[in-house]
Design an enzyme around this catalytic site. Structure first.
Site, PDB file in Angstrom:
ATOM      1  N   SER A   1      -7.015  -5.679  -5.664  1.00 34.66           N
ATOM      2  CA  SER A   1      -8.295  -6.314  -4.980  1.00 34.66           C
ATOM      3  C   SER A   1      -9.465  -6.431  -6.071  1.00 34.66           C
ATOM      4  O   SER A   1      -9.660  -5.415  -7.013  1.00 34.66           O
ATOM      5  CB  SER A   1      -8.401  -5.492  -3.951  1.00 34.66           C
TER       6      SER A   1
ATOM      7  N   GLY B   1       0.158   5.361  -4.532  1.00 33.75           N
ATOM      8  CA  GLY B   1      -0.652   6.652  -4.675  1.00 33.75           C
ATOM      9  C   GLY B   1      -0.141   7.776  -3.903  1.00 33.75           C
ATOM     10  O   GLY B   1       0.336   8.927  -4.648  1.00 33.75           O
ATOM     11  N   ARG B   2      -0.066   7.670  -2.713  1.00 26.01           N
ATOM     12  CA  ARG B   2       0.700   8.899  -1.782  1.00 26.01           C
ATOM     13  C   ARG B   2       2.092   9.124  -2.281  1.00 26.01           C
ATOM     14  O   ARG B   2       2.411  10.218  -2.214  1.00 26.01           O
ATOM     15  CB  ARG B   2       0.472   8.303  -0.345  1.00 26.01           C
ATOM     16  N   TRP B   3       2.743   8.007  -2.489  1.00 26.48           N
ATOM     17  CA  TRP B   3       4.208   8.122  -2.842  1.00 26.48           C
ATOM     18  C   TRP B   3       4.415   9.077  -3.950  1.00 26.48           C
ATOM     19  O   TRP B   3       5.065  10.057  -4.017  1.00 26.48           O
ATOM     20  CB  TRP B   3       4.894   6.986  -2.993  1.00 26.48           C
TER      21      TRP B   3
ATOM     22  N   ARG C   1      -5.177  -2.403   8.493  1.00 26.45           N
ATOM     23  CA  ARG C   1      -6.303  -3.309   8.321  1.00 26.45           C
ATOM     24  C   ARG C   1      -6.180  -4.341   7.186  1.00 26.45           C
ATOM     25  O   ARG C   1      -4.912  -4.360   6.710  1.00 26.45           O
ATOM     26  CB  ARG C   1      -7.518  -2.614   7.815  1.00 26.45           C
TER      27      ARG C   1
ATOM     28  N   ASN D   1     -10.460  -2.889  -6.062  1.00 22.84           N
ATOM     29  CA  ASN D   1      -9.988  -2.048  -7.185  1.00 22.84           C
ATOM     30  C   ASN D   1     -10.782  -1.685  -8.570  1.00 22.84           C
ATOM     31  O   ASN D   1     -10.030  -0.591  -9.072  1.00 22.84           O
ATOM     32  CB  ASN D   1      -8.359  -2.699  -7.221  1.00 22.84           C
TER      33      ASN D   1
ATOM     34  N   ARG E   1       2.038  -5.082   6.164  1.00 20.98           N
ATOM     35  CA  ARG E   1       1.228  -3.922   5.227  1.00 20.98           C
ATOM     36  C   ARG E   1       2.059  -2.662   5.489  1.00 20.98           C
ATOM     37  O   ARG E   1       2.296  -2.283   6.577  1.00 20.98           O
ATOM     38  CB  ARG E   1      -0.215  -3.853   5.782  1.00 20.98           C
TER      39      ARG E   1
ATOM     40  N   ASP F   1       0.833  -1.278  -0.061  1.00 21.47           N
ATOM     41  CA  ASP F   1      -0.026   0.209  -0.008  1.00 21.47           C
ATOM     42  C   ASP F   1       0.879   1.334  -0.018  1.00 21.47           C
ATOM     43  O   ASP F   1       2.004   1.556   0.525  1.00 21.47           O
ATOM     44  CB  ASP F   1      -0.773  -0.048   1.164  1.00 21.47           C
ATOM     45  N   GLY F   2       0.463   2.038  -0.571  1.00 26.14           N
ATOM     46  CA  GLY F   2       1.013   3.492  -0.501  1.00 26.14           C
ATOM     47  C   GLY F   2       1.721   4.235  -1.983  1.00 26.14           C
ATOM     48  O   GLY F   2       2.212   5.233  -1.931  1.00 26.14           O
TER      49      GLY F   2
HETATM   50  C1  FPP Z   1      -1.962   0.272  -3.227  1.00 22.96           C
HETATM   51  O1  FPP Z   1      -1.437   1.522  -3.212  1.00 22.96           O
HETATM   52  C2  FPP Z   1      -1.357  -0.601  -4.453  1.00 22.96           C
HETATM   53  C3  FPP Z   1      -2.240  -1.040  -5.538  1.00 22.96           C
HETATM   54  C4  FPP Z   1      -3.467  -0.924  -5.728  1.00 22.96           C
HETATM   55  C5  FPP Z   1      -1.142  -1.662  -6.604  1.00 22.96           C
HETATM   56  C6  FPP Z   1      -0.175  -2.610  -6.331  1.00 22.96           C
HETATM   57  C7  FPP Z   1       0.574  -2.547  -7.515  1.00 22.96           C
HETATM   58  C8  FPP Z   1       1.728  -2.563  -7.528  1.00 22.96           C
HETATM   59  C9  FPP Z   1       2.783  -2.651  -6.309  1.00 22.96           C
HETATM   60  C10 FPP Z   1       2.783  -2.430  -8.894  1.00 22.96           C
HETATM   61  C11 FPP Z   1       2.467  -3.715  -9.793  1.00 22.96           C
HETATM   62  C12 FPP Z   1       2.589  -4.716  -9.260  1.00 22.96           C
HETATM   63  C13 FPP Z   1       3.010  -6.208  -9.743  1.00 22.96           C
HETATM   64  C14 FPP Z   1       2.924  -7.400  -9.183  1.00 22.96           C
HETATM   65  C15 FPP Z   1       3.839  -5.870 -10.997  1.00 22.96           C
HETATM   66  P1  FPP Z   1      -2.728   2.667  -3.400  1.00 22.96           P
HETATM   67  O2  FPP Z   1      -2.614   3.049  -4.721  1.00 22.96           O
HETATM   68  O3  FPP Z   1      -3.895   2.308  -2.728  1.00 22.96           O
HETATM   69  O4  FPP Z   1      -1.647   3.887  -2.684  1.00 22.96           O
HETATM   70  P2  FPP Z   1      -2.602   5.021  -1.720  1.00 22.96           P
HETATM   71  O5  FPP Z   1      -3.191   4.242  -0.501  1.00 22.96           O
HETATM   72  O6  FPP Z   1      -1.183   5.818  -1.197  1.00 22.96           O
HETATM   73  O7  FPP Z   1      -3.533   5.484  -2.654  1.00 22.96           O
END
Ligand code: FPP
Length: 245
Positions: free
Chosen positions: A53, A11-13, A179, A56, A173, A8-9
């Site tokens: 998920s 988007g924030r990154w 969560r 998503n 996580r 997770d994170g």
């Molecule tokens: C959650 O961060 C991350 C995801 C929904 C996508 C995960 C995907 C990757 C790590 C990259 C590609 C994966 C592979 C296996 C090649 P978020 O976008 O919800 O972050 P935020 O909570 O900061 O908005």
């Protein structure tokens, strides 16, 4: 040992750097590569990564398309490396909503890496633990007196996972939230939980090592008492009644 990670994170990154969210996912894919390598080196037998998920799909179309593209690119780029490193790659989750090209890439990678013995890498795409449990429950109706072990096998079948995946020992996580987000709810029954503020694109081999070190410090009791089981004499059934008086 089975380690599962909610990555997770991303988007924030990206937002903190004034970049589009997809840039965070691109960096996140690099962190996946680093972590898979580090996990194999650390001797982890099963690594399950939560990449997408079932919920998503509700994200903007551009972000979903970008993620699907990244998964396919990852499979093309990493299948050879998995074969070289003896890593068995498996995508778990629903398949009926995935694009034909991604499906073919998944099947191709799974076939080519099927003999991998060093580590089982499972990437969860269009995954929902509740849906998997429901599907396993539907399948279990054909088994009279279904046991937890039967059910566990049905869960793996429902997820398109290779058979006999062990339960999760350590769930990590990133991104600061605490969560489970519908991830491996059955398999995490006795998992140790580890939360870190680090956003996923910043997650490095040293962060995995820190999580593993913390895991080793934890005492896993599985509902039992710490230390050796008390002798029967000390554990007399009437002691509760004595306490009540
Ligand atoms: C959650 O961060 C991350 C995801 C929904 C996508 C995960 C995907 C990757 C790590 C990259 C590609 C994966 C592979 C296996 C090649 P978020 O976008 O919800 O972050 P935020 O909570 O900061 O908005």
């Amino acid at each position: 040992m089975h380690v599962a990670i909610i990555m997770d994170g991303n988007g924030r990154w990206a937002t903190r750097r004034g970049l589009p969210r997809t840039a965070g996912h691109v960096e996140g894919a690099k962190a996946v590569r680093t972590t898979v390598e580090a996990a194999a080196r650390a001797g982890i037998q099963t690594l399950t990564l939560y990449a997408f998920s079932a919920a998503n799909w509700e994200r903007p179309r551009g972000e979903v398309d970008g993620l699907m593209f990244l998964f396919r690119r990852y499979l093309f780029a990493e299948t050879r490396r998995c074969m070289d490193e003896s890593i068995r790659l498996n995508v778990i989750g629903r398949r009926d909503r995935l694009d034909e090209k991604l499906l073919r890439a998944i099947e191709h990678s799974e076939q080519l890496t099927a003999d991998g013995k060093r580590m089982h890498l499972r990437i969860a795409v269009d995954y929902s633990a509740q849906s998997s449990i429901l599907e396993a429950a539907r399948r279990s109706r054909r088994i009279p007196d279904v046991t937890a072990q039967d059910f566990r096998q049905l869960l793996d079948e429902a997820d398109h996972s290779a058979q006999q995946t062990p339960d999760v020992d350590l769930l990590i996580r990133t991104g600061g939230e605490q969560r489970l987000s519908d991830f491996l709810l059955w398999e995490c029954a006795y998992a140790e939980l580890y939360f870190t503020e680090r956003t996923w694109p910043d997650f490095q081999a040293a962060d995995l090592a820190a999580a593993l070190a913390e895991f080793r410090r934890r005492e896993r009791r599985f509902g039992r008492l710490p230390g050796p089981t008390p002798a029967a004499a000390e554990d007399r059934p009437r002691s509760t009644r004595e306490w009540l008086h």
